[in-house]
Design an enzyme around this catalytic site. Structure first.
Site, PDB file in Angstrom:
ATOM      1  N   ALA A 187       0.812  -1.220   0.000  1.00  0.00           N
ATOM      2  CA  ALA A 187       0.000   0.000   0.000  1.00  0.00           C
ATOM      3  C   ALA A 187       0.844   1.268   0.000  1.00  0.00           C
ATOM      4  CB  ALA A 187      -0.938  -0.001   1.207  1.00  0.00           C
ATOM      5  N   GLY A 188       2.126   1.119   0.308  1.00  0.00           N
ATOM      6  CA  GLY A 188       3.007   2.291   0.438  1.00  0.00           C
ATOM      7  C   GLY A 188       3.204   3.004  -0.881  1.00  0.00           C
ATOM      8  N   ARG A 243      10.479   7.570  -2.938  1.00  0.00           N
ATOM      9  CA  ARG A 243      11.871   7.733  -3.384  1.00  0.00           C
ATOM     10  C   ARG A 243      12.141   7.213  -4.795  1.00  0.00           C
ATOM     11  NH1 ARG A 243      14.717   5.106   1.615  1.00  0.00           N
ATOM     12  NH2 ARG A 243      12.591   4.376   1.992  1.00  0.00           N
ATOM     13  N   LYS A 296       5.389   1.905  -7.064  1.00  0.00           N
ATOM     14  CA  LYS A 296       6.687   1.242  -6.901  1.00  0.00           C
ATOM     15  C   LYS A 296       6.657  -0.230  -7.281  1.00  0.00           C
ATOM     16  CE  LYS A 296       8.503   0.548  -2.716  1.00  0.00           C
ATOM     17  NZ  LYS A 296       9.300   0.849  -1.504  1.00  0.00           N
ATOM     18  N   ARG A 344      12.397  -9.453 -38.013  1.00  0.00           N
ATOM     19  CA  ARG A 344      11.173  -9.011 -37.349  1.00  0.00           C
ATOM     20  C   ARG A 344      10.125 -10.131 -37.243  1.00  0.00           C
ATOM     21  NH1 ARG A 344       9.324  -4.091 -40.583  1.00  0.00           N
ATOM     22  NH2 ARG A 344       7.620  -4.226 -39.076  1.00  0.00           N
ATOM     23  N   ASN A 352       5.856  -4.282 -50.451  1.00  0.00           N
ATOM     24  CA  ASN A 352       4.710  -5.076 -49.985  1.00  0.00           C
ATOM     25  C   ASN A 352       3.494  -4.230 -49.642  1.00  0.00           C
ATOM     26  OD1 ASN A 352       6.167  -3.981 -47.836  1.00  0.00           O
ATOM     27  ND2 ASN A 352       5.404  -5.525 -46.414  1.00  0.00           N
TER      28      ASN A 352
HETATM   29  C1  UD1 Z   1       9.618  -2.836   8.041  1.00  0.00           C
HETATM   30  C2  UD1 Z   1       9.693  -3.411   9.436  1.00  0.00           C
HETATM   31  C3  UD1 Z   1      11.166  -3.536   9.863  1.00  0.00           C
HETATM   32  C4  UD1 Z   1      11.924  -4.361   8.879  1.00  0.00           C
HETATM   33  C5  UD1 Z   1      11.762  -3.795   7.482  1.00  0.00           C
HETATM   34  C6  UD1 Z   1      12.371  -4.734   6.472  1.00  0.00           C
HETATM   35  C7  UD1 Z   1       7.680  -2.669  10.568  1.00  0.00           C
HETATM   36  C8  UD1 Z   1       7.095  -1.727  11.516  1.00  0.00           C
HETATM   37  N1  UD1 Z   1       8.975  -2.571  10.335  1.00  0.00           N
HETATM   38  O1  UD1 Z   1      10.108  -1.507   8.152  1.00  0.00           O
HETATM   39  O2  UD1 Z   1      11.254  -4.132  11.138  1.00  0.00           O
HETATM   40  O3  UD1 Z   1      13.293  -4.407   9.253  1.00  0.00           O
HETATM   41  O4  UD1 Z   1      10.368  -3.632   7.137  1.00  0.00           O
HETATM   42  O5  UD1 Z   1      12.361  -4.170   5.199  1.00  0.00           O
HETATM   43  O6  UD1 Z   1       6.973  -3.487  10.032  1.00  0.00           O
HETATM   44  N2  UD1 Z   1       2.931  -0.964   4.047  1.00  0.00           N
HETATM   45  C9  UD1 Z   1       1.583  -0.988   3.853  1.00  0.00           C
HETATM   46  N3  UD1 Z   1       0.791  -0.237   4.649  1.00  0.00           N
HETATM   47  C10 UD1 Z   1       1.283   0.540   5.621  1.00  0.00           C
HETATM   48  C11 UD1 Z   1       2.681   0.564   5.811  1.00  0.00           C
HETATM   49  C12 UD1 Z   1       3.475  -0.193   5.019  1.00  0.00           C
HETATM   50  O7  UD1 Z   1       1.075  -1.690   2.983  1.00  0.00           O
HETATM   51  O8  UD1 Z   1       0.495   1.202   6.303  1.00  0.00           O
HETATM   52  C13 UD1 Z   1       3.798  -1.783   3.172  1.00  0.00           C
HETATM   53  C14 UD1 Z   1       4.746  -0.949   2.355  1.00  0.00           C
HETATM   54  O9  UD1 Z   1       4.188  -0.634   1.091  1.00  0.00           O
HETATM   55  C15 UD1 Z   1       5.946  -1.859   2.224  1.00  0.00           C
HETATM   56  C16 UD1 Z   1       5.903  -2.699   3.491  1.00  0.00           C
HETATM   57  O10 UD1 Z   1       4.594  -2.579   3.998  1.00  0.00           O
HETATM   58  O11 UD1 Z   1       5.825  -2.716   1.123  1.00  0.00           O
HETATM   59  C17 UD1 Z   1       6.927  -2.291   4.526  1.00  0.00           C
HETATM   60  O12 UD1 Z   1       6.675  -0.959   4.915  1.00  0.00           O
HETATM   61  P1  UD1 Z   1       7.827   0.062   5.206  1.00  0.00           P
HETATM   62  O13 UD1 Z   1       7.241   1.355   5.557  1.00  0.00           O
HETATM   63  O14 UD1 Z   1       8.813   0.016   4.112  1.00  0.00           O
HETATM   64  O15 UD1 Z   1       8.469  -0.578   6.520  1.00  0.00           O
HETATM   65  P2  UD1 Z   1       9.947  -0.378   7.008  1.00  0.00           P
HETATM   66  O16 UD1 Z   1      10.035   0.925   7.685  1.00  0.00           O
HETATM   67  O17 UD1 Z   1      10.890  -0.650   5.920  1.00  0.00           O
END
Ligand code: UD1
Ligand code: MG
Length: 451
Positions: free
Chosen positions: A9-10, A14, A21, A330, A383
């Site tokens: 969902a993120g 970046r 993404k 082709r 052609n």
């Molecule tokens: C998370 C972990 C961390 C771990 C790391 C590994 C938590 C709190 N932390 O941190 O311990 O070391 O991953 O990469 O879980 N997402 C949603 N909805 C949300 C938030 C996030 O779907 O509300 C998804 C994001 O799109 C992403 C994934 O969850 O794919 C991880 O979220 P992200 O914010 O990247 O967590 P990190 O801070 O990396």
């Protein structure tokens, strides 16, 4: 029953992209599709996909029956994301948590993790990193049991020194999620509902935490920016190159090899540097591919030699052919045994018979060539009349002189000869000579203009 939850969902700020993404590619395939493919190796009953940012775009690409989308309107944390799926989970399910932006997780690792989860035990995948910055740290008690995970932003200086980190991947029984998830709070440095807090909560409920470590950091590496995407792309290509070399393929430089799809090679094939393969490419035995070739969706049979800088797209190349350098093959091109196509030749929807040659500077499209045909330099099959495409048929042993235009539809009978420089608009019968050009005149005593 096994269910998977993929968090995606993120926003992926970046990446600085209008594309969500998880739709960015590794080896030509969206990150999310890699994750879906790995999850599918375990044949889960259901794959729950948690979407937020770019949900519509992502959903349009997911055409898998077992996938069910759950929308997370606001991204309040990984724990909150899993909470959205909770009502849909079975009573007695092993639930695997995966990430849409961690593409190279292996099915094998997921199987190992899933096997660790029971109503009394939770499986957690960890990894040791020389630089653990940004990751949640794994806290163990005196007896070495995992107690909790602490996020980077909440960690003490002492905890920050821990190099065993949370990969995010876990396998947990749905009953454990049901008991513990509602207890999550967002009372932490980021004001988020952390899925990682589940570990301490589960422990408190008497659930054992079984941690497994993976030695392969690439499989738990997430993608947040273009640099990480490029690094993981290279990692993927090196792994694939190694697998192919294990099967007996020679790659002159595995660091300069790209396959965005599936490449199968028979024995003793050789691929020189900077070749790119896309889609499904099958090489027979003893196929040699010189540098800088782009080959997509093609079959190339035994003993064929593809010379440098050749592009082959959607074609079927028979054995012992010679193609290139600088040829463009082709879609719909079909070459029989021993066909030769040289530099700056373009073919499209063309079947080239056994031993036939188009050695230089020609366009052959919508054409059927028999065996042992020789097409001279600068031959064009005309052609297209601006509306319709027409066919050119050239029978066995025809010799087409250089700089010939064959205006289709037209048919040249077996053994016929076409004089160089002709514009052929009518059929030529077998064994005839077709000449269609001004007869040469030589004028005596010609005086060149003087200044
Ligand atoms: C998370 C972990 C961390 C771990 C790391 C590994 C938590 C709190 N932390 O941190 O311990 O070391 O991953 O990469 O879980 N997402 C949603 N909805 C949300 C938030 C996030 O779907 O509300 C998804 C994001 O799109 C992403 C994934 O969850 O794919 C991880 O979220 P992200 O914010 O990247 O967590 P990190 O801070 O990396
Ligand atoms: Mg992350």
């Amino acid at each position: 029953m096994l269910e998977a939850i993929i968090l995606a969902a993120g926003k992926g700020t970046r990446m600085k992209s209008s594309l969500p993404k998880v739709m960015h590619p590794i080896a030509g395939k969206p990150l999310l599709q890699h994750v879906l493919d790995s999850a599918s190796e375990l044949s889960p009953e259901k794959i729950h996909l948690v979407l937020g940012h770019g949900a519509e775009v992502i959903q349009a690409h997911v055409q898998q029956a077992a996938v069910e989308v759950t929308l997370q309107e606001q991204q309040l944390g990984t724990g909150h994301a899993v909470l959205q799926v909770l009502p849909k989970l079975g009573q007695d399910s092993i639930v695997l948590v995966l990430y849409g932006d961690v593409p190279l997780i292996r099915g094998e690792t997921l199987k190992r993790l899933a096997a660790m989860a029971t109503p009394q035990s939770l499986g957690l995948l960890t990894v040791r990193l020389s630089d653990p910055t940004g990751y949640g740290r794994i806290l163990r008690d005196a007896s070495g049991e995992v107690m909790a995970i602490v996020e980077q932003k909440d960690a003490t200086t002492e905890q920050l020194a821990i190099t065993e980190v949370n990969t995010g991947f876990m396998a947990v029984h749905s009953s454990v999620l049901r008991r513990c998830l509602p207890q999550l709070s967002n009372n932490n440095a980021q004001g988020e509902y952390y899925l990682t807090d589940l570990i301490a909560l589960a422990r408190a409920e008497g659930v054992a935490i079984a941690a497994a470590a993976t030695p392969f950091t690439y499989e738990v590496q997430g993608i947040n920016n273009r640099q990480q995407q490029a690094q993981l792309e290279r990692q993927y290509q090196i792994l694939l190159a190694n697998r192919l070399m294990d099967t007996g393929l020679t790659l002159f430089d595995p660091a300069r090899f790209d396959c965005r799809g599936e490449l199968n090679a028979g024995s003793d094939c050789v691929v020189d540097v900077n070749c790119v393969f896309e889609g499904r490419v099958t090489l027979g035995n003893n196929v040699h591919i010189e540098p800088n070739c782009f080959i997509r969706n093609a079959v190339i049979a035994d003993g064929t030699h593809i010379l440098a800088n050749t592009v082959i797209d959607d074609a079927d190349i028979g054995p012992d052919c010679h193609i290139g350098p600088f040829a463009r093959i082709r879609p719909g091109s079909q070459f029989a045994r021993g066909a030769r196509v040289g530099n700056f030749v373009e073919t499209k929807k063309a079947s080239i018979g056994e031993g036939s040659k188009i050695n230089h500077l020609s366009y052959v499209g919508d054409a059927e060539l028999g065996a042992d045909v020789n097409i001279g330099a600068g031959t064009i099959t005309c052609n297209y009349d601006g509306v319709n495409k027409h066919k050119t048929r050239i029978h066995d042993q025809v010799f087409v002189g250089s700089n010939t235009a064959l205006v289709a539809p037209v048919e040249i009978g077996a053994g016929a000869t076409i004089a160089a420089g002709s514009t052929i608009t009518q059929n030529v019968q077998a064994q005839q000579l077709g000449v269609a050009r001004e007869r040469q005149r030589n004028i005596d005593g010609w005086h060149r203009p003087k200044k």
